[in-house]
Design an enzyme around this catalytic site. Structure first.
Site, mmCIF file in Angstrom:
data_model
loop_
_atom_site.group_PDB
_atom_site.id
_atom_site.type_symbol
_atom_site.label_atom_id
_atom_site.label_comp_id
_atom_site.label_asym_id
_atom_site.label_seq_id
_atom_site.Cartn_x
_atom_site.Cartn_y
_atom_site.Cartn_z
ATOM 1 N N GLY A 159 0.703 -1.291 0.190
ATOM 2 C CA GLY A 159 0.130 0.111 0.076
ATOM 3 C C GLY A 159 0.754 1.309 0.082
ATOM 4 N N ASP A 166 4.042 -4.692 -7.470
ATOM 5 C CA ASP A 166 3.467 -3.383 -6.749
ATOM 6 C C ASP A 166 3.826 -2.080 -7.454
ATOM 7 O OD1 ASP A 166 5.563 -4.642 -5.311
ATOM 8 O OD2 ASP A 166 5.723 -2.362 -4.269
#
Length: 588
Positions: A172, A342
Protein backbone atom coordinates in the site's frame (compact mmCIF):
# COMPACT_ATOMS: atom_id res chain seq x y z
CA UNK A 1 25.89 -20.46 -34.93
CA UNK A 2 23.04 -18.52 -33.38
CA UNK A 3 20.16 -17.34 -35.51
CA UNK A 4 19.64 -13.57 -35.79
CA UNK A 5 16.64 -13.75 -33.47
CA UNK A 6 18.57 -15.74 -30.88
CA UNK A 7 21.40 -13.24 -31.01
CA UNK A 8 18.93 -10.42 -30.49
CA UNK A 9 17.53 -12.10 -27.41
CA UNK A 10 20.99 -12.84 -26.09
CA UNK A 11 21.95 -9.23 -26.72
CA UNK A 12 18.98 -8.34 -24.51
CA UNK A 13 17.46 -5.60 -26.55
CA UNK A 14 13.80 -4.78 -26.85
CA UNK A 15 11.72 -2.48 -28.95
CA UNK A 16 8.45 -0.69 -29.39
CA UNK A 17 6.70 1.63 -31.80
CA UNK A 18 8.46 4.95 -32.18
CA UNK A 19 6.73 8.28 -31.94
CA UNK A 20 8.22 10.58 -34.53
CA UNK A 21 10.15 13.42 -32.98
CA UNK A 22 11.27 16.49 -34.89
CA UNK A 23 14.37 18.29 -33.72
CA UNK A 24 16.76 21.08 -34.60
CA UNK A 25 20.23 20.19 -35.81
CA UNK A 26 21.68 22.43 -33.10
CA UNK A 27 20.17 24.60 -30.43
CA UNK A 28 21.89 27.52 -28.71
CA UNK A 29 20.31 27.11 -25.29
CA UNK A 30 20.80 30.78 -24.44
CA UNK A 31 18.90 31.86 -27.51
CA UNK A 32 15.33 32.80 -26.58
CA UNK A 33 14.13 32.15 -30.12
CA UNK A 34 15.48 28.62 -30.34
CA UNK A 35 12.74 26.05 -30.89
CA UNK A 36 11.90 22.92 -32.83
CA UNK A 37 9.29 22.64 -35.53
CA UNK A 38 5.60 22.84 -34.70
CA UNK A 39 4.96 19.11 -35.00
CA UNK A 40 7.05 18.51 -31.91
CA UNK A 41 4.89 20.54 -29.56
CA UNK A 42 4.55 17.70 -27.04
CA UNK A 43 8.25 18.07 -26.23
CA UNK A 44 7.72 21.45 -24.61
CA UNK A 45 10.12 23.14 -22.27
CA UNK A 46 8.99 23.26 -18.69
CA UNK A 47 9.76 24.69 -15.24
CA UNK A 48 10.66 28.28 -14.46
CA UNK A 49 12.03 30.66 -17.10
CA UNK A 50 15.82 31.19 -17.10
CA UNK A 51 18.60 32.23 -19.43
CA UNK A 52 19.15 28.57 -20.17
CA UNK A 53 15.57 27.83 -21.15
CA UNK A 54 14.91 26.48 -24.62
CA UNK A 55 11.84 28.32 -25.82
CA UNK A 56 8.66 26.31 -25.40
CA UNK A 57 7.24 24.83 -28.57
CA UNK A 58 3.82 24.71 -27.04
CA UNK A 59 1.79 27.73 -26.19
CA UNK A 60 -1.03 28.21 -23.73
CA UNK A 61 -3.26 31.25 -23.40
CA UNK A 62 -2.26 32.97 -20.16
CA UNK A 63 -5.75 34.42 -19.88
CA UNK A 64 -7.19 30.90 -19.58
CA UNK A 65 -4.87 29.82 -16.77
CA UNK A 66 -5.99 29.58 -13.15
CA UNK A 67 -4.45 32.41 -11.18
CA UNK A 68 -5.89 31.50 -7.76
CA UNK A 69 -5.15 28.07 -6.30
CA UNK A 70 -8.61 27.93 -4.71
CA UNK A 71 -10.07 27.66 -8.22
CA UNK A 72 -8.33 24.31 -8.82
CA UNK A 73 -11.25 21.87 -8.57
CA UNK A 74 -9.90 18.61 -7.22
CA UNK A 75 -12.38 15.90 -6.26
CA UNK A 76 -12.15 12.53 -4.51
CA UNK A 77 -15.87 11.93 -5.04
CA UNK A 78 -15.66 9.42 -7.89
CA UNK A 79 -13.19 7.17 -6.07
CA UNK A 80 -15.05 7.35 -2.76
CA UNK A 81 -18.41 6.60 -4.37
CA UNK A 82 -17.01 3.75 -6.45
CA UNK A 83 -15.45 1.74 -3.62
CA UNK A 84 -15.93 0.92 0.05
CA UNK A 85 -13.57 2.93 2.25
CA UNK A 86 -11.64 1.59 5.23
CA UNK A 87 -13.93 1.83 8.25
CA UNK A 88 -11.04 2.54 10.62
CA UNK A 89 -9.64 6.07 10.80
CA UNK A 90 -6.12 7.11 11.69
CA UNK A 91 -2.67 6.83 10.17
CA UNK A 92 -1.44 4.04 12.45
CA UNK A 93 -0.15 0.91 10.70
CA UNK A 94 -2.64 -1.95 10.52
CA UNK A 95 -3.98 -4.79 8.40
CA UNK A 96 -6.78 -3.48 6.19
CA UNK A 97 -9.58 -5.57 4.64
CA UNK A 98 -12.54 -5.17 2.26
CA UNK A 99 -11.64 -1.80 0.81
CA UNK A 100 -9.52 -0.12 -1.86
CA UNK A 101 -8.62 3.07 0.02
CA UNK A 102 -8.18 4.39 3.53
CA UNK A 103 -8.77 8.03 4.37
CA UNK A 104 -5.44 9.47 5.46
CA UNK A 105 -4.47 13.07 6.18
CA UNK A 106 -0.97 14.13 5.06
CA UNK A 107 1.54 15.17 7.70
CA UNK A 108 2.92 18.53 6.52
CA UNK A 109 6.65 18.99 6.09
CA UNK A 110 8.12 21.16 8.81
CA UNK A 111 9.46 24.43 7.42
CA UNK A 112 10.97 26.50 6.21
CA UNK A 113 9.65 25.23 2.88
CA UNK A 114 11.35 25.89 -0.43
CA UNK A 115 10.30 25.26 -4.01
CA UNK A 116 13.21 23.34 -5.53
CA UNK A 117 11.60 22.70 -8.90
CA UNK A 118 8.36 23.04 -10.85
CA UNK A 119 7.41 21.66 -14.24
CA UNK A 120 5.90 24.41 -16.36
CA UNK A 121 4.65 21.77 -18.79
CA UNK A 122 2.69 20.03 -16.01
CA UNK A 123 1.64 23.12 -14.08
CA UNK A 124 0.26 24.93 -17.13
CA UNK A 125 -0.33 22.13 -19.64
CA UNK A 126 -2.05 19.65 -17.32
CA UNK A 127 -3.18 21.52 -14.21
CA UNK A 128 -4.14 24.75 -16.04
CA UNK A 129 -2.37 26.80 -13.35
CA UNK A 130 -0.39 29.95 -13.95
CA UNK A 131 3.18 28.87 -13.20
CA UNK A 132 3.58 32.07 -11.16
CA UNK A 133 1.38 30.41 -8.53
CA UNK A 134 4.20 28.01 -7.71
CA UNK A 135 6.04 30.89 -6.03
CA UNK A 136 3.21 31.65 -3.60
CA UNK A 137 2.90 30.45 0.00
CA UNK A 138 -0.45 28.86 -0.86
CA UNK A 139 1.20 26.58 -3.39
CA UNK A 140 4.07 25.72 -1.04
CA UNK A 141 1.62 24.61 1.63
CA UNK A 142 -0.60 22.74 -0.86
CA UNK A 143 2.29 20.88 -2.52
CA UNK A 144 3.87 19.94 0.83
CA UNK A 145 0.73 18.47 2.38
CA UNK A 146 -0.25 21.35 4.66
CA UNK A 147 -3.20 22.74 2.69
CA UNK A 148 -6.13 20.74 1.29
CA UNK A 149 -8.18 22.12 -1.57
CA UNK A 150 -11.97 22.13 -1.45
CA UNK A 151 -13.26 18.74 -2.60
CA UNK A 152 -10.07 16.90 -1.73
CA UNK A 153 -10.34 13.90 0.59
CA UNK A 154 -6.83 12.45 0.88
CA UNK A 155 -6.68 8.70 0.30
CA UNK A 156 -4.01 6.02 0.72
CA UNK A 157 -4.36 3.05 -1.62
CA UNK A 158 -4.33 -0.53 -0.36
CA UNK A 159 -2.38 -2.96 -2.54
CA UNK A 160 -0.05 -5.94 -2.23
CA UNK A 161 2.70 -7.28 -4.38
CA UNK A 162 5.40 -9.75 -5.25
CA UNK A 163 8.72 -8.25 -4.21
CA UNK A 164 11.89 -9.83 -5.61
CA UNK A 165 9.85 -12.89 -6.59
CA UNK A 166 8.02 -13.49 -3.29
CA UNK A 167 4.54 -12.54 -2.15
CA UNK A 168 4.95 -9.72 0.37
CA UNK A 169 1.33 -9.43 1.49
CA UNK A 170 -0.21 -6.04 2.19
CA UNK A 171 1.91 -3.11 1.06
CA UNK A 172 0.00 0.00 0.00
CA UNK A 173 0.76 3.72 -0.12
CA UNK A 174 3.12 3.95 2.83
CA UNK A 175 4.19 7.55 2.17
CA UNK A 176 1.84 8.76 -0.55
CA UNK A 177 -1.52 10.51 -0.39
CA UNK A 178 -3.88 10.83 -3.35
CA UNK A 179 -5.48 14.25 -3.23
CA UNK A 180 -8.21 13.62 -5.77
CA UNK A 181 -8.84 13.86 -9.49
CA UNK A 182 -8.62 16.95 -11.66
CA UNK A 183 -10.33 17.29 -15.03
CA UNK A 184 -8.43 19.84 -17.10
CA UNK A 185 -9.66 22.05 -19.92
CA UNK A 186 -8.72 19.36 -22.47
CA UNK A 187 -11.04 16.92 -20.73
CA UNK A 188 -8.18 14.81 -19.35
CA UNK A 189 -8.60 13.35 -15.87
CA UNK A 190 -5.46 13.25 -13.74
CA UNK A 191 -5.03 11.94 -10.21
CA UNK A 192 -2.86 14.14 -7.99
CA UNK A 193 -0.66 12.51 -5.41
CA UNK A 194 1.87 13.67 -2.82
CA UNK A 195 4.88 11.42 -2.21
CA UNK A 196 6.76 11.82 1.07
CA UNK A 197 3.74 13.31 2.81
CA UNK A 198 3.76 11.28 6.01
CA UNK A 199 2.44 8.10 7.57
CA UNK A 200 -0.60 6.14 6.38
CA UNK A 201 -2.14 2.84 7.53
CA UNK A 202 0.27 1.19 5.07
CA UNK A 203 3.52 2.68 6.36
CA UNK A 204 4.41 -0.46 8.34
CA UNK A 205 7.56 0.56 10.23
CA UNK A 206 8.31 3.51 7.97
CA UNK A 207 8.09 7.20 8.78
CA UNK A 208 6.14 8.15 5.65
CA UNK A 209 8.82 10.55 4.48
CA UNK A 210 10.99 10.82 1.37
CA UNK A 211 14.43 12.39 1.34
CA UNK A 212 15.86 15.01 -1.00
CA UNK A 213 18.09 12.64 -2.99
CA UNK A 214 15.28 10.28 -4.04
CA UNK A 215 12.80 13.11 -4.59
CA UNK A 216 15.16 15.00 -6.91
CA UNK A 217 15.70 11.79 -8.87
CA UNK A 218 11.96 11.09 -9.15
CA UNK A 219 11.15 14.63 -10.26
CA UNK A 220 13.90 14.73 -12.88
CA UNK A 221 13.45 11.23 -14.22
CA UNK A 222 9.67 11.20 -14.56
CA UNK A 223 9.87 14.42 -16.56
CA UNK A 224 12.90 13.23 -18.55
CA UNK A 225 11.10 10.01 -19.48
CA UNK A 226 8.11 11.97 -20.71
CA UNK A 227 10.27 14.02 -23.04
CA UNK A 228 11.96 10.85 -24.27
CA UNK A 229 8.47 9.80 -25.36
CA UNK A 230 8.08 6.99 -22.81
CA UNK A 231 4.74 6.56 -20.95
CA UNK A 232 5.23 7.77 -17.39
CA UNK A 233 3.76 9.46 -14.37
CA UNK A 234 4.52 13.18 -14.26
CA UNK A 235 5.99 15.48 -11.63
CA UNK A 236 4.52 18.93 -10.99
CA UNK A 237 6.74 20.20 -8.18
CA UNK A 238 9.38 19.40 -5.62
CA UNK A 239 9.22 21.00 -2.17
CA UNK A 240 12.19 20.62 0.18
CA UNK A 241 12.61 21.43 3.85
CA UNK A 242 15.08 21.15 6.72
CA UNK A 243 12.98 18.50 8.48
CA UNK A 244 15.38 15.76 9.62
CA UNK A 245 14.78 12.28 8.22
CA UNK A 246 16.84 9.32 9.45
CA UNK A 247 18.02 6.81 6.82
CA UNK A 248 20.37 3.83 6.59
CA UNK A 249 21.16 4.41 2.92
CA UNK A 250 22.83 1.09 2.13
CA UNK A 251 21.41 -1.00 4.99
CA UNK A 252 24.88 -1.36 6.51
CA UNK A 253 24.24 0.24 9.89
CA UNK A 254 25.61 3.61 8.76
CA UNK A 255 22.60 5.70 9.78
CA UNK A 256 22.59 9.38 8.88
CA UNK A 257 20.26 12.35 9.04
CA UNK A 258 18.95 13.67 5.72
CA UNK A 259 16.37 16.30 4.78
CA UNK A 260 12.75 15.68 3.86
CA UNK A 261 11.03 16.49 0.57
CA UNK A 262 7.64 16.05 -1.11
CA UNK A 263 6.95 15.53 -4.81
CA UNK A 264 3.56 16.47 -6.24
CA UNK A 265 3.09 13.88 -8.96
CA UNK A 266 0.31 12.98 -11.38
CA UNK A 267 -0.93 9.97 -13.32
CA UNK A 268 -4.12 9.02 -15.12
CA UNK A 269 -4.29 6.24 -12.52
CA UNK A 270 -2.09 4.82 -9.79
CA UNK A 271 -3.65 1.34 -9.89
CA UNK A 272 -1.08 -1.38 -10.35
CA UNK A 273 -0.90 -5.19 -10.64
CA UNK A 274 -0.66 -5.40 -6.86
CA UNK A 275 -4.00 -3.58 -6.57
CA UNK A 276 -5.71 -6.67 -7.99
CA UNK A 277 -3.42 -9.22 -6.33
CA UNK A 278 -4.34 -8.19 -2.79
CA UNK A 279 -8.06 -8.58 -3.50
CA UNK A 280 -7.71 -11.94 -5.23
CA UNK A 281 -5.48 -13.37 -2.51
CA UNK A 282 -7.79 -12.10 0.22
CA UNK A 283 -10.82 -13.71 -1.43
CA UNK A 284 -12.50 -10.33 -1.96
CA UNK A 285 -13.81 -11.34 -5.37
CA UNK A 286 -16.76 -8.96 -5.56
CA UNK A 287 -14.39 -6.08 -4.85
CA UNK A 288 -11.95 -7.47 -7.42
CA UNK A 289 -14.72 -7.30 -10.06
CA UNK A 290 -15.67 -3.81 -8.94
CA UNK A 291 -12.10 -2.55 -9.28
CA UNK A 292 -11.64 -4.26 -12.64
CA UNK A 293 -14.86 -2.76 -13.99
CA UNK A 294 -13.85 0.69 -12.77
CA UNK A 295 -10.38 0.52 -14.33
CA UNK A 296 -11.76 -0.74 -17.65
CA UNK A 297 -14.58 1.83 -17.80
CA UNK A 298 -12.30 4.73 -16.88
CA UNK A 299 -9.11 3.88 -18.75
CA UNK A 300 -9.79 1.28 -21.48
CA UNK A 301 -12.47 2.95 -23.57
CA UNK A 302 -11.87 0.60 -26.52
CA UNK A 303 -13.04 -2.40 -24.46
CA UNK A 304 -16.76 -3.18 -24.58
CA UNK A 305 -17.90 -3.66 -20.99
CA UNK A 306 -20.83 -5.78 -22.20
CA UNK A 307 -18.53 -8.27 -23.88
CA UNK A 308 -18.46 -11.55 -21.91
CA UNK A 309 -14.71 -11.61 -22.60
CA UNK A 310 -14.13 -8.11 -21.19
CA UNK A 311 -11.57 -9.25 -18.61
CA UNK A 312 -9.79 -11.37 -21.18
CA UNK A 313 -9.51 -8.43 -23.59
CA UNK A 314 -8.26 -6.29 -20.71
CA UNK A 315 -5.59 -8.85 -19.92
CA UNK A 316 -4.52 -9.08 -23.55
CA UNK A 317 -4.19 -5.29 -23.69
CA UNK A 318 -2.06 -5.15 -20.54
CA UNK A 319 0.19 -7.96 -21.83
CA UNK A 320 0.78 -6.12 -25.09
CA UNK A 321 1.31 -2.70 -23.53
CA UNK A 322 3.59 -4.01 -20.80
CA UNK A 323 5.77 -5.63 -23.46
CA UNK A 324 5.85 -2.29 -25.28
CA UNK A 325 6.72 -0.28 -22.17
CA UNK A 326 9.63 -2.50 -21.18
CA UNK A 327 10.84 -2.36 -24.77
CA UNK A 328 10.83 1.41 -24.64
CA UNK A 329 12.82 1.33 -21.41
CA UNK A 330 15.38 -0.86 -23.14
CA UNK A 331 15.57 1.43 -26.17
CA UNK A 332 17.08 4.17 -23.98
CA UNK A 333 19.02 1.87 -21.66
CA UNK A 334 16.72 2.50 -18.69
CA UNK A 335 16.68 0.06 -15.77
CA UNK A 336 13.77 0.60 -13.37
CA UNK A 337 15.61 -1.08 -10.53
CA UNK A 338 12.62 -2.49 -8.59
CA UNK A 339 10.27 -4.29 -10.99
CA UNK A 340 7.97 -5.69 -8.32
CA UNK A 341 4.30 -6.25 -9.14
CA UNK A 342 3.38 -3.36 -6.85
CA UNK A 343 5.46 -1.07 -9.10
CA UNK A 344 3.89 -2.18 -12.39
CA UNK A 345 1.03 0.02 -13.59
CA UNK A 346 -2.16 -1.49 -15.00
CA UNK A 347 -2.04 1.36 -17.53
CA UNK A 348 1.51 0.35 -18.54
CA UNK A 349 3.13 3.62 -17.59
CA UNK A 350 6.40 4.01 -15.68
CA UNK A 351 5.69 4.65 -11.99
CA UNK A 352 7.46 4.63 -8.63
CA UNK A 353 10.94 5.86 -9.50
CA UNK A 354 13.43 4.56 -6.98
CA UNK A 355 16.93 3.10 -7.54
CA UNK A 356 16.70 3.39 -11.33
CA UNK A 357 19.62 4.00 -13.66
CA UNK A 358 20.43 4.68 -17.28
CA UNK A 359 23.01 2.22 -18.54
CA UNK A 360 26.30 3.82 -19.56
CA UNK A 361 28.75 1.18 -20.81
CA UNK A 362 26.60 -1.37 -22.62
CA UNK A 363 26.11 -4.30 -20.26
CA UNK A 364 22.98 -6.49 -20.19
CA UNK A 365 23.84 -7.32 -16.59
CA UNK A 366 23.76 -3.68 -15.46
CA UNK A 367 22.04 -3.45 -12.03
CA UNK A 368 21.35 0.11 -10.79
CA UNK A 369 20.07 -0.98 -7.36
CA UNK A 370 22.77 -1.99 -4.87
CA UNK A 371 20.04 -3.71 -2.83
CA UNK A 372 19.51 -6.17 -5.71
CA UNK A 373 22.31 -8.56 -4.79
CA UNK A 374 21.22 -11.28 -7.24
CA UNK A 375 20.70 -8.95 -10.20
CA UNK A 376 17.06 -10.00 -10.51
CA UNK A 377 16.17 -6.61 -11.97
CA UNK A 378 19.20 -6.06 -14.20
CA UNK A 379 18.51 -4.09 -17.36
CA UNK A 380 18.67 -7.24 -19.48
CA UNK A 381 16.29 -9.19 -17.23
CA UNK A 382 13.43 -6.70 -17.43
CA UNK A 383 11.57 -8.47 -20.23
CA UNK A 384 11.57 -11.74 -18.26
CA UNK A 385 10.48 -9.90 -15.13
CA UNK A 386 7.60 -8.43 -17.11
CA UNK A 387 6.55 -11.97 -18.02
CA UNK A 388 6.71 -13.00 -14.35
CA UNK A 389 4.58 -10.02 -13.32
CA UNK A 390 2.01 -10.75 -16.02
CA UNK A 391 1.79 -14.34 -14.78
CA UNK A 392 0.94 -12.94 -11.34
CA UNK A 393 -1.66 -10.67 -12.90
CA UNK A 394 -3.25 -13.69 -14.57
CA UNK A 395 -3.30 -15.50 -11.21
CA UNK A 396 -5.10 -12.49 -9.73
CA UNK A 397 -7.67 -12.51 -12.53
CA UNK A 398 -8.30 -16.25 -12.44
CA UNK A 399 -11.25 -16.07 -9.95
CA UNK A 400 -13.23 -13.93 -12.42
CA UNK A 401 -12.31 -15.94 -15.54
CA UNK A 402 -13.96 -19.15 -16.72
CA UNK A 403 -11.79 -22.21 -17.26
CA UNK A 404 -11.92 -21.61 -21.01
CA UNK A 405 -10.95 -17.95 -20.55
CA UNK A 406 -8.06 -18.96 -18.29
CA UNK A 407 -6.76 -21.24 -21.05
CA UNK A 408 -7.11 -18.42 -23.57
CA UNK A 409 -5.27 -16.08 -21.22
CA UNK A 410 -2.42 -18.57 -20.97
CA UNK A 411 -2.15 -18.51 -24.76
CA UNK A 412 -2.14 -14.71 -24.70
CA UNK A 413 0.68 -14.76 -22.15
CA UNK A 414 2.70 -17.14 -24.33
CA UNK A 415 2.55 -14.49 -27.05
CA UNK A 416 4.35 -11.96 -24.84
CA UNK A 417 7.81 -13.14 -25.90
CA UNK A 418 6.92 -12.93 -29.59
CA UNK A 419 5.64 -9.39 -29.11
CA UNK A 420 8.85 -8.49 -27.34
CA UNK A 421 11.08 -9.99 -30.04
CA UNK A 422 9.09 -8.25 -32.76
CA UNK A 423 9.56 -4.94 -30.95
CA UNK A 424 13.26 -5.72 -30.59
CA UNK A 425 13.56 -5.80 -34.33
CA UNK A 426 11.49 -2.66 -34.94
CA UNK A 427 13.12 -0.55 -32.27
CA UNK A 428 16.74 -1.15 -33.06
CA UNK A 429 16.17 -1.00 -36.80
CA UNK A 430 14.89 2.52 -36.22
CA UNK A 431 17.87 3.35 -34.00
CA UNK A 432 20.15 2.36 -36.90
CA UNK A 433 18.07 4.21 -39.51
CA UNK A 434 17.18 1.05 -41.43
CA UNK A 435 14.25 1.11 -43.84
CA UNK A 436 12.35 -1.85 -45.20
CA UNK A 437 13.11 -5.39 -44.16
CA UNK A 438 16.10 -7.54 -45.00
CA UNK A 439 16.96 -11.03 -43.81
CA UNK A 440 20.21 -10.06 -42.07
CA UNK A 441 18.90 -7.01 -40.18
CA UNK A 442 18.65 -8.94 -36.92
CA UNK A 443 22.21 -10.15 -37.27
CA UNK A 444 23.45 -6.60 -38.00
CA UNK A 445 21.86 -5.31 -34.79
CA UNK A 446 23.07 -8.20 -32.63
CA UNK A 447 26.58 -7.90 -34.06
CA UNK A 448 26.71 -4.23 -33.04
CA UNK A 449 25.46 -4.90 -29.52
CA UNK A 450 27.99 -7.68 -29.00
CA UNK A 451 30.81 -5.32 -30.06
CA UNK A 452 29.45 -2.65 -27.71
CA UNK A 453 29.45 -5.14 -24.86
CA UNK A 454 33.00 -6.30 -25.64
CA UNK A 455 34.36 -2.75 -25.83
CA UNK A 456 32.14 -1.35 -23.04
CA UNK A 457 30.94 1.31 -25.44
CA UNK A 458 28.51 3.89 -24.10
CA UNK A 459 24.95 2.89 -24.99
CA UNK A 460 23.44 6.35 -25.43
CA UNK A 461 26.33 8.03 -27.23
CA UNK A 462 27.22 5.12 -29.54
CA UNK A 463 23.80 5.26 -31.13
CA UNK A 464 23.71 9.06 -31.04
CA UNK A 465 27.10 9.41 -32.72
CA UNK A 466 26.09 6.88 -35.36
CA UNK A 467 23.21 9.30 -35.97
CA UNK A 468 25.52 12.27 -36.31
CA UNK A 469 28.39 10.81 -38.33
CA UNK A 470 28.22 11.17 -42.11
CA UNK A 471 28.41 8.29 -44.55
CA UNK A 472 31.74 9.67 -45.82
CA UNK A 473 33.18 9.63 -42.29
CA UNK A 474 31.99 6.06 -41.91
CA UNK A 475 33.65 5.07 -45.19
CA UNK A 476 36.90 6.73 -44.08
CA UNK A 477 36.69 5.25 -40.55
CA UNK A 478 37.32 8.74 -39.13
CA UNK A 479 35.34 9.89 -36.10
CA UNK A 480 36.89 13.12 -34.82
CA UNK A 481 35.72 14.02 -31.30
CA UNK A 482 33.30 11.07 -31.27
CA UNK A 483 34.55 9.26 -28.18
CA UNK A 484 31.93 6.51 -28.12
CA UNK A 485 32.53 5.55 -31.76
CA UNK A 486 36.27 5.58 -31.12
CA UNK A 487 35.72 3.06 -28.32
CA UNK A 488 33.56 0.90 -30.56
CA UNK A 489 36.05 1.06 -33.45
CA UNK A 490 38.70 -0.57 -31.27
CA UNK A 491 36.90 -3.90 -31.71
CA UNK A 492 38.73 -6.27 -34.06
CA UNK A 493 35.52 -6.94 -36.01
CA UNK A 494 34.43 -3.30 -36.30
CA UNK A 495 35.47 -3.02 -39.96
CA UNK A 496 33.43 -6.10 -40.81
CA UNK A 497 30.35 -4.72 -39.12
CA UNK A 498 30.81 -1.28 -40.66
CA UNK A 499 31.04 -2.75 -44.16
CA UNK A 500 27.78 -4.62 -43.57
CA UNK A 501 26.09 -1.50 -42.22
CA UNK A 502 27.18 0.73 -45.11
CA UNK A 503 26.16 -1.89 -47.67
CA UNK A 504 22.75 -2.15 -46.00
CA UNK A 505 22.32 1.64 -46.10
CA UNK A 506 23.35 1.77 -49.76
CA UNK A 507 20.38 -0.42 -50.69
CA UNK A 508 17.89 2.07 -49.27
CA UNK A 509 16.59 3.71 -52.42
CA UNK A 510 15.59 7.37 -52.38
CA UNK A 511 17.13 7.79 -48.94
CA UNK A 512 19.79 10.46 -48.52
CA UNK A 513 22.46 10.51 -45.84
CA UNK A 514 20.85 13.60 -44.29
CA UNK A 515 17.48 11.88 -44.14
CA UNK A 516 19.08 8.88 -42.47
CA UNK A 517 20.81 11.10 -39.89
CA UNK A 518 17.62 13.02 -39.21
CA UNK A 519 15.61 9.84 -38.61
CA UNK A 520 18.24 8.46 -36.27
CA UNK A 521 18.54 11.68 -34.27
CA UNK A 522 14.78 11.57 -33.75
CA UNK A 523 15.03 8.32 -31.82
CA UNK A 524 18.53 8.40 -30.31
CA UNK A 525 18.73 10.96 -27.46
CA UNK A 526 21.88 12.93 -26.79
CA UNK A 527 21.05 13.45 -23.12
CA UNK A 528 19.68 11.05 -20.52
CA UNK A 529 19.62 11.38 -16.72
CA UNK A 530 22.92 9.74 -15.85
CA UNK A 531 23.49 9.06 -12.16
CA UNK A 532 26.40 11.49 -11.96
CA UNK A 533 24.27 14.29 -13.37
CA UNK A 534 21.53 13.63 -10.81
CA UNK A 535 24.08 13.37 -7.99
CA UNK A 536 25.60 16.72 -8.87
CA UNK A 537 22.17 18.38 -8.79
CA UNK A 538 21.25 16.61 -5.53
CA UNK A 539 24.36 17.85 -3.72
CA UNK A 540 23.46 21.43 -4.62
CA UNK A 541 19.78 21.09 -3.70
CA UNK A 542 20.84 19.82 -0.28
CA UNK A 543 22.77 23.10 0.06
CA UNK A 544 19.65 25.08 -1.01
CA UNK A 545 21.08 25.80 -4.46
CA UNK A 546 18.48 24.87 -7.09
CA UNK A 547 20.24 26.27 -10.17
CA UNK A 548 21.68 23.00 -11.45
CA UNK A 549 18.39 21.19 -10.82
CA UNK A 550 16.60 23.79 -12.92
CA UNK A 551 19.16 23.70 -15.70
CA UNK A 552 19.25 19.91 -15.84
CA UNK A 553 15.46 19.87 -15.95
CA UNK A 554 15.46 22.19 -18.96
CA UNK A 555 18.09 20.20 -20.81
CA UNK A 556 16.34 16.87 -20.25
CA UNK A 557 13.16 18.43 -21.61
CA UNK A 558 14.91 18.50 -25.00
CA UNK A 559 16.90 15.25 -25.05
CA UNK A 560 17.11 15.01 -28.84
CA UNK A 561 18.37 18.58 -29.34
CA UNK A 562 22.07 19.46 -29.13
CA UNK A 563 22.33 22.29 -26.58
CA UNK A 564 25.32 24.52 -26.07
CA UNK A 565 25.10 24.70 -22.29
CA UNK A 566 24.69 20.94 -21.99
CA UNK A 567 27.80 20.43 -24.08
CA UNK A 568 29.79 22.85 -21.93
CA UNK A 569 28.74 20.92 -18.82
CA UNK A 570 29.82 17.60 -20.33
CA UNK A 571 26.36 16.02 -20.41
CA UNK A 572 27.26 14.27 -23.68
CA UNK A 573 30.92 13.71 -22.79
CA UNK A 574 32.59 10.65 -21.36
CA UNK A 575 31.27 10.26 -17.77
CA UNK A 576 33.69 11.47 -15.09
CA UNK A 577 35.73 8.85 -13.27
CA UNK A 578 34.06 9.59 -9.94
CA UNK A 579 30.71 8.52 -11.45
CA UNK A 580 31.81 4.87 -11.22
CA UNK A 581 31.73 5.10 -7.42
CA UNK A 582 28.08 6.14 -7.26
CA UNK A 583 25.54 3.78 -5.74
CA UNK A 584 21.78 3.93 -5.30
CA UNK A 585 19.57 1.72 -3.16
CA UNK A 586 15.96 1.16 -2.15
CA UNK A 587 16.46 3.38 0.91
CA UNK A 588 14.86 6.75 0.29
Amino acid sequence: MWSPNQMLVLALVAASSFTSVHVLEFCQSTDRDCHSDDNHDNMASNSQPSLHTVKSRWNVSVSNLIKDLEQLKVSSKKLIEAFPIDEVNGNFARSVKNCIFSKSIPTPLRGPLRLAAASKDVIEGILDLDVALTHTNDFLHFASGDKLLSGSVPLAHRYGGHQFGYWAGQLGDGRAHSLGQYTNRKGEVWELQLKGSGKTPYSRSGDGRAVIRSSVREFLCSEAMHFLGIPTSRAASLIVSDEPVIRDTFYNGNVKTEKGAVVLRLAKSWFRIGSLEILSRSGEIDLLRKLLNFVIDEHFSSINSDDPDTYLVFYSTVVNETANLIAQWMSVGFAHGVCNTDNFSLLSITIDYGPFGFMEAYDPGFVPNTSDDEGRYSVGAQANVGLFNLEKLLNALSPVLSKHQQNQAQSILKGYTNINQMRIHQHFKAKLGLLGEEEDDGYLIAFLLKMMEDTQSDFTMTFRQLSEVSAQQLHNRKFPQMWALEDLSSHKLFSDWLSMFLLRLSRQLNDSDLQRQHRMKNVNPRYVLRNWMAESAISKVEMKDFSEMELLHHILSHPYVTQETAEELGYAARPPLWAKRLKVSCSS
